[in-house]
Design an enzyme around this catalytic site. Structure first.
Site, PDB file in Angstrom:
ATOM      1  N   ASP A   8       0.888  -1.179   0.000  1.00 29.69           N
ATOM      2  CA  ASP A   8       0.000   0.000   0.000  1.00 29.69           C
ATOM      3  C   ASP A   8       0.922   1.223   0.000  1.00 29.69           C
ATOM      4  O   ASP A   8       1.472   1.590   1.032  1.00 29.69           O
ATOM      5  CB  ASP A   8      -0.874  -0.067   1.267  1.00 29.69           C
ATOM      6  CG  ASP A   8      -1.631   1.232   1.519  1.00 29.69           C
ATOM      7  OD1 ASP A   8      -1.734   2.066   0.606  1.00 29.69           O
ATOM      8  OD2 ASP A   8      -2.143   1.384   2.662  1.00 29.69           O
ATOM      9  N   GLY A  10       1.128   4.833   0.052  1.00 27.80           N
ATOM     10  CA  GLY A  10       0.310   6.011   0.344  1.00 27.80           C
ATOM     11  C   GLY A  10       1.103   7.305   0.164  1.00 27.80           C
ATOM     12  O   GLY A  10       2.252   7.281  -0.306  1.00 27.80           O
ATOM     13  N   LYS A  15       3.343   0.790   3.089  1.00 29.30           N
ATOM     14  CA  LYS A  15       3.098  -0.300   4.028  1.00 29.30           C
ATOM     15  C   LYS A  15       3.121  -1.603   3.232  1.00 29.30           C
ATOM     16  O   LYS A  15       2.572  -1.635   2.119  1.00 29.30           O
ATOM     17  CB  LYS A  15       1.705  -0.168   4.693  1.00 29.30           C
ATOM     18  CG  LYS A  15       1.593   0.831   5.817  1.00 29.30           C
ATOM     19  CD  LYS A  15       1.387   2.261   5.430  1.00 29.30           C
ATOM     20  CE  LYS A  15       0.258   2.554   4.507  1.00 29.30           C
ATOM     21  NZ  LYS A  15       0.097   3.988   4.187  1.00 29.30           N
ATOM     22  N   ASP A 101      -6.397   2.692  -3.129  1.00 27.73           N
ATOM     23  CA  ASP A 101      -6.432   2.357  -1.692  1.00 27.73           C
ATOM     24  C   ASP A 101      -7.879   2.341  -1.185  1.00 27.73           C
ATOM     25  O   ASP A 101      -8.275   1.470  -0.400  1.00 27.73           O
ATOM     26  CB  ASP A 101      -5.560   3.326  -0.863  1.00 27.73           C
ATOM     27  CG  ASP A 101      -5.847   4.804  -1.090  1.00 27.73           C
ATOM     28  OD1 ASP A 101      -6.590   5.151  -2.033  1.00 27.73           O
ATOM     29  OD2 ASP A 101      -5.328   5.630  -0.317  1.00 27.73           O
TER      30      ASP A 101
HETATM   31  N1  LIG Z   1       6.401  12.463   9.683  1.00 29.03           N
HETATM   32  C1  LIG Z   1       5.151  12.185   9.351  1.00 29.03           C
HETATM   33  N2  LIG Z   1       4.719  12.459   8.092  1.00 29.03           N
HETATM   34  C2  LIG Z   1       3.451  12.181   7.727  1.00 29.03           C
HETATM   35  N3  LIG Z   1       2.530  11.613   8.538  1.00 29.03           N
HETATM   36  C3  LIG Z   1       2.907  11.323   9.811  1.00 29.03           C
HETATM   37  C4  LIG Z   1       4.215  11.582  10.276  1.00 29.03           C
HETATM   38  N4  LIG Z   1       4.291  11.150  11.544  1.00 29.03           N
HETATM   39  C5  LIG Z   1       3.072  10.659  11.875  1.00 29.03           C
HETATM   40  N5  LIG Z   1       2.230  10.765  10.843  1.00 29.03           N
HETATM   41  C6  LIG Z   1       0.848  10.282  10.897  1.00 29.03           C
HETATM   42  O1  LIG Z   1       0.735   9.161  10.036  1.00 29.03           O
HETATM   43  C7  LIG Z   1      -0.454   9.268   9.269  1.00 29.03           C
HETATM   44  C8  LIG Z   1      -0.176   8.625   7.930  1.00 29.03           C
HETATM   45  O2  LIG Z   1      -0.896   7.419   7.948  1.00 29.03           O
HETATM   46  P1  LIG Z   1      -0.885   6.374   6.739  1.00 29.03           P
HETATM   47  O3  LIG Z   1       0.403   5.637   6.729  1.00 29.03           O
HETATM   48  O4  LIG Z   1      -2.140   5.575   6.818  1.00 29.03           O
HETATM   49  O5  LIG Z   1      -0.942   7.417   5.574  1.00 29.03           O
HETATM   50  P2  LIG Z   1      -0.661   7.256   4.046  1.00 29.03           P
HETATM   51  O6  LIG Z   1      -1.053   5.902   3.598  1.00 29.03           O
HETATM   52  O7  LIG Z   1       0.696   7.687   3.720  1.00 29.03           O
HETATM   53  O8  LIG Z   1      -1.716   8.325   3.562  1.00 29.03           O
HETATM   54  P3  LIG Z   1      -2.816   8.218   2.429  1.00 29.03           P
HETATM   55  O9  LIG Z   1      -3.407   6.842   2.492  1.00 29.03           O
HETATM   56  O10 LIG Z   1      -3.812   9.266   2.838  1.00 29.03           O
HETATM   57  O11 LIG Z   1      -2.084   8.510   1.186  1.00 29.03           O
HETATM   58  C9  LIG Z   1      -0.814  10.736   9.212  1.00 29.03           C
HETATM   59  O12 LIG Z   1      -2.201  10.931   9.344  1.00 29.03           O
HETATM   60  C10 LIG Z   1      -0.147  11.302  10.460  1.00 29.03           C
HETATM   61  O13 LIG Z   1      -1.077  11.447  11.504  1.00 29.03           O
HETATM   62  C1  LIG Z   2      -7.795  10.342  -1.442  1.00 25.80           C
HETATM   63  C2  LIG Z   2      -6.488   9.618  -1.330  1.00 25.80           C
HETATM   64  C3  LIG Z   2      -5.333  10.633  -1.285  1.00 25.80           C
HETATM   65  C4  LIG Z   2      -6.497   8.844   0.000  1.00 25.80           C
HETATM   66  O1  LIG Z   2      -5.306   8.154   0.179  1.00 25.80           O
HETATM   67  C5  LIG Z   2      -6.302   8.607  -2.489  1.00 25.80           C
HETATM   68  O2  LIG Z   2      -7.295   7.641  -2.434  1.00 25.80           O
HETATM   69  C6  LIG Z   2      -6.326   9.264  -3.864  1.00 25.80           C
HETATM   70  O3  LIG Z   2      -5.363   9.855  -4.268  1.00 25.80           O
HETATM   71  N1  LIG Z   2      -7.465   9.112  -4.558  1.00 25.80           N
HETATM   72  C7  LIG Z   2      -7.657   9.583  -5.923  1.00 25.80           C
HETATM   73  C8  LIG Z   2      -8.840  10.498  -6.015  1.00 25.80           C
HETATM   74  C9  LIG Z   2     -10.163   9.891  -5.562  1.00 25.80           C
HETATM   75  O4  LIG Z   2     -10.221   8.882  -4.860  1.00 25.80           O
HETATM   76  O5  LIG Z   2     -11.201  10.454  -5.964  1.00 25.80           O
END
Ligand SMILES: Nc1ncnc2c1ncn2[C@@H]1O[C@H](COP(=O)(O)OP(=O)(O)OP(=O)(O)O)[C@@H](O)[C@H]1O
Ligand SMILES: CC(C)(CO)[C@@H](O)C(=O)NCCC(=O)O
Length: 251
Positions: A8, A10, A15, A101
């Site tokens: 995943d 993000g 992850k 995602d």
């Molecule tokens: N240094 C950092 N940079 C970004 N996020 C951080 C950091 N430290 C902690 N966080 C926390 O981690 C979370 C990111 O979670 P996650 O790994 O699910 O996000 P992501 O998959 O990268 O995001 P998305 O799915 O929205 O693209 C943020 O909401 C924030 O609260």
């Molecule tokens: C909304 C996020 C950033 C959440 O991770 C991602 O799912 C994304 O980039 N989506 C594309 C736009 C959409 O879902 O409408």
């Protein structure tokens, strides 16, 4: 024995989870800024039968992941939202525009309950997606996640981050507490409002609510409705898609 490496990618973190016969036997996460550590992070794994990737991160991260797997001698599958998959119908105007995602999470939620559900992911962005009782993704909302809200207020105002000792208060009387509490209210409030609107439009509230994502910790204590926390719903969804691909390929 069938092995899957699910990824995943993000906007803040990558992850991954390694599944053997649907059991997650190893998992980890890497900050996007440290993506060059992907090879160290995966070094102890055996080559899996299948690599499935959901990627919503930028092109630079995608290129780094691609070149890593080229060196590994394997060809990953990148998943894209379809009009229908694994029992879920995608109501987006342009189904391919939906984040992969969100799509994988909806598939995981449907597979778990086969009933209506609010699917919440709190990451860099927060999404609140509505799944009907017959597996239709009705639509959902996107808003900044907690980290993004916090940083954007600090970046665009004169509020100065000189105090890491902040806490949630119902009626905050100090700047940092006011900002932090505002973020909590807006995130929790939008989930509550989506539940309310679902009820209004469909005659009853969603039967289930699943919450996932790296930003959940601050938010969970404030829910006053039933929910299920799933550590990484996107990776669970990728495992379900992998099983579906296996069946389709065998047919
Ligand atoms: N240094 C950092 N940079 C970004 N996020 C951080 C950091 N430290 C902690 N966080 C926390 O981690 C979370 C990111 O979670 P996650 O790994 O699910 O996000 P992501 O998959 O990268 O995001 P998305 O799915 O929205 O693209 C943020 O909401 C924030 O609260
Ligand atoms: C909304 C996020 C950033 C959440 O991770 C991602 O799912 C994304 O980039 N989506 C594309 C736009 C959409 O879902 O409408």
């Amino acid at each position: 024995m069938f092995s899957l490496l699910a990824i995943d990618s993000g906007n803040s973190y990558l992850k991954w989870a390694y599944f053997e016969n649907n059991q997650c036997i190893s998992h980890n996460k890497i900050l996007n800024q440290e993506i060059t550590q992907l090879s160290d992070s995966l070094s102890s794994l055996k080559q899996p039968d299948l690599i499935l990737i959901s990627q919503v991160s930028d092109q630079r991260i995608k290129d780094q992941i691609s070149s890593f797997f080229k060196n590994w001698g394997s060809e990953p599958h990148w998943i894209y939202p379809l009009p229908k998959q694994c029992g879920v119908t995608n109501n987006y105007d342009n189904p391919g525009q939906l984040g992969s995602d969100r799509w994988a999470s909806l598939i995981a939620a449907w597979h778990k309950y086969h009933a209506s559900c609010l699917v919440v992911n709190i990451g860099t962005a927060m999404t609140v997606d509505a799944l009907s009782g017959d597996g239709v993704f009705l639509g959902g909302i996107i808003l900044p996640g907690p980290h993004l809200m916090w940083n954007s207020v600090l970046l665009n105002t004169q509020i100065f981050n000189n105090n890491d000792n902040y806490r949630y208060e119902v009626f905050p009387v100090e700047t940092k507490n006011a900002l932090y509490s505002g973020i909590i209210q807006s995130l929790v409030g939008s989930i509550e409002r989506m539940r309310h609107l679902f009820h209004l439009h469909h005659g009853s509230p969603p039967k289930n609510c699943i919450i996932s994502g790296g930003g959940v910790a601050d938010i969970l204590p404030h829910f006053d409705f039933e929910y299920t926390f799933i550590d990484n719903l996107v990776l669970e969804g990728l495992n379900i898609i992998a099983n579906d691909m296996k069946i389709t390929n065998q047919a």
